[in-house]
Design a protein around this motif. Structure first.
Motif, PDB file in Angstrom:
ATOM      1  N   LEU A  75       0.828  -1.206   0.000  1.00 51.71           N
ATOM      2  CA  LEU A  75       0.000   0.000   0.000  1.00 51.71           C
ATOM      3  C   LEU A  75       0.862   1.255   0.000  1.00 51.71           C
ATOM      4  CD1 LEU A  75      -2.884   1.163   0.123  1.00 51.71           C
ATOM      5  CD2 LEU A  75      -2.696   1.085   2.627  1.00 51.71           C
ATOM      6  N   LYS A  76       1.949   1.237   0.748  1.00 48.92           N
ATOM      7  CA  LYS A  76       2.861   2.382   0.761  1.00 48.92           C
ATOM      8  C   LYS A  76       3.432   2.631  -0.634  1.00 48.92           C
ATOM      9  CE  LYS A  76       5.976   1.901   3.989  1.00 48.92           C
ATOM     10  NZ  LYS A  76       6.808   1.214   5.017  1.00 48.92           N
ATOM     11  N   ILE A  77       3.837   1.573  -1.299  1.00 51.45           N
ATOM     12  CA  ILE A  77       4.403   1.709  -2.638  1.00 51.45           C
ATOM     13  C   ILE A  77       3.339   2.215  -3.617  1.00 51.45           C
ATOM     14  CG2 ILE A  77       5.485   0.471  -4.557  1.00 51.45           C
ATOM     15  CD1 ILE A  77       6.595  -1.503  -2.397  1.00 51.45           C
ATOM     16  N   ALA A  78       2.139   1.654  -3.537  1.00 58.68           N
ATOM     17  CA  ALA A  78       1.051   2.086  -4.421  1.00 58.68           C
ATOM     18  C   ALA A  78       0.719   3.557  -4.201  1.00 58.68           C
ATOM     19  CB  ALA A  78      -0.186   1.217  -4.182  1.00 58.68           C
ATOM     20  N   THR A  79       0.717   3.985  -2.942  1.00 59.16           N
ATOM     21  CA  THR A  79       0.433   5.391  -2.633  1.00 59.16           C
ATOM     22  C   THR A  79       1.528   6.298  -3.166  1.00 59.16           C
ATOM     23  OG1 THR A  79      -0.675   4.653  -0.614  1.00 59.16           O
ATOM     24  CG2 THR A  79      -0.172   6.995  -0.787  1.00 59.16           C
ATOM     25  N   ASN A  80       2.770   5.871  -3.012  1.00 56.76           N
ATOM     26  CA  ASN A  80       3.884   6.662  -3.540  1.00 56.76           C
ATOM     27  C   ASN A  80       3.806   6.782  -5.059  1.00 56.76           C
ATOM     28  OD1 ASN A  80       6.315   5.337  -1.119  1.00 56.76           O
ATOM     29  ND2 ASN A  80       4.735   6.895  -0.898  1.00 56.76           N
ATOM     30  N   TRP A  81       3.412   5.693  -5.726  1.00 53.90           N
ATOM     31  CA  TRP A  81       3.241   5.767  -7.186  1.00 53.90           C
ATOM     32  C   TRP A  81       2.109   6.729  -7.550  1.00 53.90           C
ATOM     33  CZ3 TRP A  81       5.376   5.422 -11.643  1.00 53.90           C
ATOM     34  CH2 TRP A  81       4.591   5.415 -12.803  1.00 53.90           C
ATOM     35  N   LEU A  82       1.027   6.694  -6.799  1.00 55.97           N
ATOM     36  CA  LEU A  82      -0.092   7.597  -7.039  1.00 55.97           C
ATOM     37  C   LEU A  82       0.367   9.054  -6.921  1.00 55.97           C
ATOM     38  CD1 LEU A  82      -3.195   7.834  -7.476  1.00 55.97           C
ATOM     39  CD2 LEU A  82      -3.420   7.785  -4.979  1.00 55.97           C
ATOM     40  N   ILE A  83       1.127   9.343  -5.883  1.00 49.08           N
ATOM     41  CA  ILE A  83       1.668  10.698  -5.703  1.00 49.08           C
ATOM     42  C   ILE A  83       2.564  11.058  -6.872  1.00 49.08           C
ATOM     43  CG2 ILE A  83       3.244  12.077  -4.285  1.00 49.08           C
ATOM     44  CD1 ILE A  83       2.159  10.434  -1.867  1.00 49.08           C
ATOM     45  N   MET A 113     -13.462  -0.628 -19.469  1.00 51.53           N
ATOM     46  CA  MET A 113     -14.638   0.012 -18.878  1.00 51.53           C
ATOM     47  C   MET A 113     -14.278   0.733 -17.583  1.00 51.53           C
ATOM     48  SD  MET A 113     -17.526  -2.936 -19.405  1.00 51.53           S
ATOM     49  CE  MET A 113     -18.027  -3.465 -21.041  1.00 51.53           C
ATOM     50  N   ALA A 114     -13.499   0.074 -16.720  1.00 49.41           N
ATOM     51  CA  ALA A 114     -13.081   0.709 -15.464  1.00 49.41           C
ATOM     52  C   ALA A 114     -12.294   1.982 -15.751  1.00 49.41           C
ATOM     53  CB  ALA A 114     -12.251  -0.272 -14.634  1.00 49.41           C
ATOM     54  N   ASN A 115     -11.417   1.925 -16.739  1.00 50.20           N
ATOM     55  CA  ASN A 115     -10.647   3.100 -17.125  1.00 50.20           C
ATOM     56  C   ASN A 115     -11.571   4.214 -17.594  1.00 50.20           C
ATOM     57  OD1 ASN A 115      -8.941   5.007 -18.417  1.00 50.20           O
ATOM     58  ND2 ASN A 115      -7.469   3.416 -18.957  1.00 50.20           N
ATOM     59  N   ASN A 116     -12.530   3.874 -18.457  1.00 51.58           N
ATOM     60  CA  ASN A 116     -13.482   4.887 -18.930  1.00 51.58           C
ATOM     61  C   ASN A 116     -14.204   5.554 -17.770  1.00 51.58           C
ATOM     62  OD1 ASN A 116     -12.973   4.494 -21.666  1.00 51.58           O
ATOM     63  ND2 ASN A 116     -14.635   3.025 -21.935  1.00 51.58           N
ATOM     64  N   ILE A 117     -14.697   4.744 -16.843  1.00 52.04           N
ATOM     65  CA  ILE A 117     -15.465   5.279 -15.709  1.00 52.04           C
ATOM     66  C   ILE A 117     -14.608   6.236 -14.888  1.00 52.04           C
ATOM     67  CG2 ILE A 117     -16.624   4.671 -13.550  1.00 52.04           C
ATOM     68  CD1 ILE A 117     -17.241   1.899 -15.017  1.00 52.04           C
ATOM     69  N   TYR A 136      -3.245   7.625 -16.802  1.00 56.68           N
ATOM     70  CA  TYR A 136      -2.477   6.813 -15.849  1.00 56.68           C
ATOM     71  C   TYR A 136      -3.331   5.740 -15.178  1.00 56.68           C
ATOM     72  CZ  TYR A 136       1.637   9.843 -16.143  1.00 56.68           C
ATOM     73  OH  TYR A 136       2.725  10.529 -16.592  1.00 56.68           O
ATOM     74  N   VAL A 137      -4.601   5.634 -15.559  1.00 54.84           N
ATOM     75  CA  VAL A 137      -5.490   4.679 -14.894  1.00 54.84           C
ATOM     76  C   VAL A 137      -5.031   3.247 -15.124  1.00 54.84           C
ATOM     77  CG1 VAL A 137      -7.817   3.714 -14.880  1.00 54.84           C
ATOM     78  CG2 VAL A 137      -7.496   6.189 -14.810  1.00 54.84           C
ATOM     79  N   TYR A 138      -4.565   2.938 -16.329  1.00 52.52           N
ATOM     80  CA  TYR A 138      -4.115   1.566 -16.570  1.00 52.52           C
ATOM     81  C   TYR A 138      -2.959   1.189 -15.641  1.00 52.52           C
ATOM     82  CZ  TYR A 138      -7.039   0.598 -20.675  1.00 52.52           C
ATOM     83  OH  TYR A 138      -8.099   0.353 -21.512  1.00 52.52           O
ATOM     84  N   THR A 139      -2.083   2.126 -15.316  1.00 50.88           N
ATOM     85  CA  THR A 139      -1.002   1.801 -14.370  1.00 50.88           C
ATOM     86  C   THR A 139      -1.578   1.496 -12.995  1.00 50.88           C
ATOM     87  OG1 THR A 139      -0.537   4.069 -13.569  1.00 50.88           O
ATOM     88  CG2 THR A 139       0.527   3.383 -15.622  1.00 50.88           C
ATOM     89  N   LEU A 140      -2.618   2.221 -12.609  1.00 50.34           N
ATOM     90  CA  LEU A 140      -3.240   2.008 -11.294  1.00 50.34           C
ATOM     91  C   LEU A 140      -3.996   0.692 -11.244  1.00 50.34           C
ATOM     92  CD1 LEU A 140      -4.517   5.669 -10.871  1.00 50.34           C
ATOM     93  CD2 LEU A 140      -2.467   4.652  -9.848  1.00 50.34           C
ATOM     94  N   GLU A 153      -3.067  -1.940 -13.051  1.00 46.51           N
ATOM     95  CA  GLU A 153      -1.992  -2.947 -12.960  1.00 46.51           C
ATOM     96  C   GLU A 153      -1.607  -3.195 -11.505  1.00 46.51           C
ATOM     97  OE1 GLU A 153      -1.007  -4.726 -15.329  1.00 46.51           O
ATOM     98  OE2 GLU A 153      -1.178  -3.625 -17.214  1.00 46.51           O
ATOM     99  N   ILE A 154      -1.614  -2.136 -10.712  1.00 46.56           N
ATOM    100  CA  ILE A 154      -1.152  -2.237  -9.324  1.00 46.56           C
ATOM    101  C   ILE A 154      -2.129  -3.022  -8.456  1.00 46.56           C
ATOM    102  CG2 ILE A 154      -0.645  -0.814  -7.273  1.00 46.56           C
ATOM    103  CD1 ILE A 154       0.800   1.120  -9.095  1.00 46.56           C
ATOM    104  N   ILE A 155      -3.347  -3.244  -8.932  1.00 48.26           N
ATOM    105  CA  ILE A 155      -4.275  -4.121  -8.191  1.00 48.26           C
ATOM    106  C   ILE A 155      -3.624  -5.486  -7.974  1.00 48.26           C
ATOM    107  CG2 ILE A 155      -6.464  -5.390  -8.307  1.00 48.26           C
ATOM    108  CD1 ILE A 155      -7.580  -2.974  -9.909  1.00 48.26           C
ATOM    109  N   GLU A 156      -3.033  -6.045  -9.010  1.00 44.82           N
ATOM    110  CA  GLU A 156      -2.380  -7.353  -8.895  1.00 44.82           C
ATOM    111  C   GLU A 156      -1.221  -7.298  -7.906  1.00 44.82           C
ATOM    112  OE1 GLU A 156      -1.917  -9.585 -12.799  1.00 44.82           O
ATOM    113  OE2 GLU A 156      -2.543  -7.594 -13.493  1.00 44.82           O
ATOM    114  N   PHE A 157      -0.470  -6.193  -7.944  1.00 45.40           N
ATOM    115  CA  PHE A 157       0.664  -6.012  -7.046  1.00 45.40           C
ATOM    116  C   PHE A 157       0.198  -5.946  -5.592  1.00 45.40           C
ATOM    117  CE2 PHE A 157       3.243  -2.902  -4.679  1.00 45.40           C
ATOM    118  CZ  PHE A 157       4.479  -3.541  -4.702  1.00 45.40           C
ATOM    119  N   CYS A 158      -0.810  -5.125  -5.315  1.00 46.98           N
ATOM    120  CA  CYS A 158      -1.283  -4.938  -3.941  1.00 46.98           C
ATOM    121  C   CYS A 158      -1.983  -6.175  -3.393  1.00 46.98           C
ATOM    122  CB  CYS A 158      -2.221  -3.734  -3.873  1.00 46.98           C
ATOM    123  SG  CYS A 158      -1.361  -2.147  -3.828  1.00 46.98           S
ATOM    124  N   GLU A 159      -2.708  -6.871  -4.247  1.00 42.90           N
ATOM    125  CA  GLU A 159      -3.461  -8.042  -3.804  1.00 42.90           C
ATOM    126  C   GLU A 159      -2.662  -9.338  -3.931  1.00 42.90           C
ATOM    127  OE1 GLU A 159      -6.352  -8.124  -2.346  1.00 42.90           O
ATOM    128  OE2 GLU A 159      -6.693  -5.962  -2.483  1.00 42.90           O
TER     129      GLU A 159
END
Length: 327
Positions: free
Chosen positions: A72-80, A217-221, A185-189, A191-197
């Motif tokens: 989660l820390k890594i995912a948050t840092n990537w988001l920032i 679809m998720a990206n579009n939304i 950048y949504v596709y990168t986020l 991708e990180i679902i697999e990493f975090c889970e």
């Protein structure tokens, strides 16, 4: 392009997914702030205020509610990292010089692929080098390779959009929708679902047409929701690359009608996402469970992203748009 804007009635965004928040959210706040300071991302008062208003930890904690702390820390840092690099691309001299942006992006990709940082690199390059090493420590090479490819695809799309902007090109809504999926950048986020889970989807499942459709679809939304909430900000700075603005121009309709159209499009996409999840093939008992966890991650992103807008100041202006949502 002349943009017409008036007071609007606020249509509701549809989101029936449950809201969850990661148990580590309180721990995350201090550590994330220290990481941003360490890499000089908060170099001035303006950046510091943007950081505080954005509430990144709330967004990542609701987007990855089941993640363990390190991931989660890594995912948050990537988001920032994505927010601040995207802001630099939009709000600095880089927005008028796509060729210079390409030079920076090439260097950032070199670092993401393992190049050592150098004294003349920008602070975000050092932060990216740190992220690379931590991603690799907590993932497999196959996942990381796909992640880097996704980042490269995003960089290329942003450069393309800035070239369009410099040339004064006004894209059709259809062209914009395709471009927006790649620039957000949504596709990168996702991708990180697999990493975090800690999910490992075989390549044939990851590339399955229905899984790819759900990702799209998720990206579009997420991308259209962002456009709806940020439209006043983008009008203020003269940025036409927004589904509401381009719809109003292309269809020659009122601002209210353009907002209604964008919300309707988003709500239809949510329903189609739900419908498609109910028609997935049988991947086998074990893999079905992994696929469900992956899809649950996309649901969390859709819901967490929507709730985040009600509490963040990242897109705040004097006329900040507040859109309700239905369950």
């Amino acid at each position: 392009m002349v943009i017409s804007m008036e007071k609007i009635n606020q249509p509701a965004l549809y989101c029936p997914f449950p809201y969850k928040v990661n148990k580590y959210i309180d721990v995350l706040e201090d550590e994330t702030f220290e990481w941003a300071k360490r890499f000089n991302i908060l170099a001035n008062a303006s950046y510091y205020q943007r950081f505080l208003k954005a509430r990144f930890c709330l967004l990542s904690s609701s987007a990855y509610p089941s993640s363990e702390l390190e991931e989660l820390k890594i995912a948050t840092n990537w988001l920032i990292w994505t927010f601040f690099w995207d802001d630099q691309c939009d709000l600095s001299h880089l927005s008028e010089r796509p060729e210079l942006l390409k030079t920076h992006n090439t260097r950032l990709l070199q670092i993401l692929n393992g190049a050592e940082t150098e004294s003349d690199d920008i602070p975000l390059a050092y932060a990216l080098s740190d992220l690379r090493s931590r991603f690799l420590q907590n993932s497999n090479n196959q996942w990381f390779h796909r992640f880097v490819q996704t980042v490269e695809h995003t960089f290329n799309a942003v450069e393309k959009q800035l070239t369009y902007q410099k040339e004064g090109t006004i894209p059709s809504v259809e062209t914009y929708i395709k471009l927006r999926r790649s620039t957000s950048y949504v596709y990168t986020l996702i991708e990180i679902i697999e990493f975090c889970e800690q999910i490992t989807l075989p390549e044939e499942i990851h590339q399955h047409i229905m899984i790819q459709s759900l990702r799209r679809m998720a990206n579009n939304i997420l991308s259209w929701t962002n456009d709806i909430f940020s439209v006043y900000k983008e009008i203020k700075v003269g940025d036409i690359y927004n589904i509401v603005i381009l719809t109003q121009h292309e269809q020659q309709i009122s601002f209210q009608e353009a907002i209604n159209y964008a919300v309707k499009l988003c709500n239809q996409e949510v329903q189609e996402f739900i419908d498609l999840t109910e028609r997935l093939p049988d991947f086998g008992k074990e893999m079905n469970a992994e696929v469900e966890r992956y899809i649950s991650g996309m649901r969390s992103w859709i819901r967490g992203h929507l709730d985040w807008y009600s509490s963040t100041g990242h897109y705040q202006t004097a006329e900040m748009l507040t859109i309700p949502f239905t369950k």
